[in-house]
Design an enzyme around this catalytic site. Sequence first.
Site, PDB file in Angstrom:
ATOM      1  N   ASP A   1      14.963  -8.621 -11.457  1.00  0.00           N
ATOM      2  CA  ASP A   1      14.362  -8.915 -12.751  1.00  0.00           C
ATOM      3  C   ASP A   1      12.900  -8.474 -12.667  1.00  0.00           C
ATOM      4  OD1 ASP A   1      14.019 -10.160 -15.347  1.00  0.00           O
ATOM      5  OD2 ASP A   1      13.052 -11.818 -14.293  1.00  0.00           O
TER       6      ASP A   1
ATOM      7  N   ASP B   1      10.022  -9.507 -15.225  1.00  0.00           N
ATOM      8  CA  ASP B   1       8.995 -10.437 -15.687  1.00  0.00           C
ATOM      9  C   ASP B   1       9.018 -11.739 -14.905  1.00  0.00           C
ATOM     10  OD1 ASP B   1       8.252  -8.584 -17.701  1.00  0.00           O
ATOM     11  OD2 ASP B   1       9.950  -9.262 -18.909  1.00  0.00           O
TER      12      ASP B   1
END
Length: 218
Positions: free
Chosen positions: A7, A9
Amino acid sequence: MDLALFDLDETLICEDSTSLWLRWLVSQGFAPADLIAEEQALMAQYYAGTLSIEEYMHKTLSPLTGMGTLTVSGWVRRFIHRDIMPRVFPAARERIAWHQQRGDKIMIISASGEHLVVPIAERLGVHGALAIGVEIVDDRYSGLTYGAMTYKDGKVSRLTDWRAQQYGEAYQRTWAYSDSMNDLPLLEQADHAHVVNPDALLHQEATRRGWEVCRWVR
């Protein structure tokens, strides 16, 4: 060869890339200042797990509607240099390097738009990215999205479709890294799941499932 999925963020970087991008647009005079508060209200829904990703993308793409791709790509390059690269967790760089040394395939899979995530992936030196499709018509941004959203279960479906297209590539094991409960479906698919700086709920889930908990700091 293994497949490593990160991922973006608050996993690879210490903040949210779209929030940072909107702040950059406002600072440059390319977006109205009230857009920041509107986006933060939507982000509160994200953290609560109630966000409409369609509404979020419609709002955050609005400053780009009608803008030419060359103009925006120049903006994005400046933005990444100023606001993204200094926010990459050192431990994230180390983990990417570890997977590179192993010869793994490294992908970023993010619920942010591909206009940001793809060039960030390039700067980080990973193999590619799966992100929300951002429509371009006649070399201009339409303000719309396309395809399946890489959000919650959508990350798994997009990943499944991507893997089906990797002809001749067989991955022995999958590693997944995320900070968010929204990525629970993705983490569940991994052979090795790692949660990064989790909140109390995700930490509890990781402990119950025996997943590794990472504490990454700037």
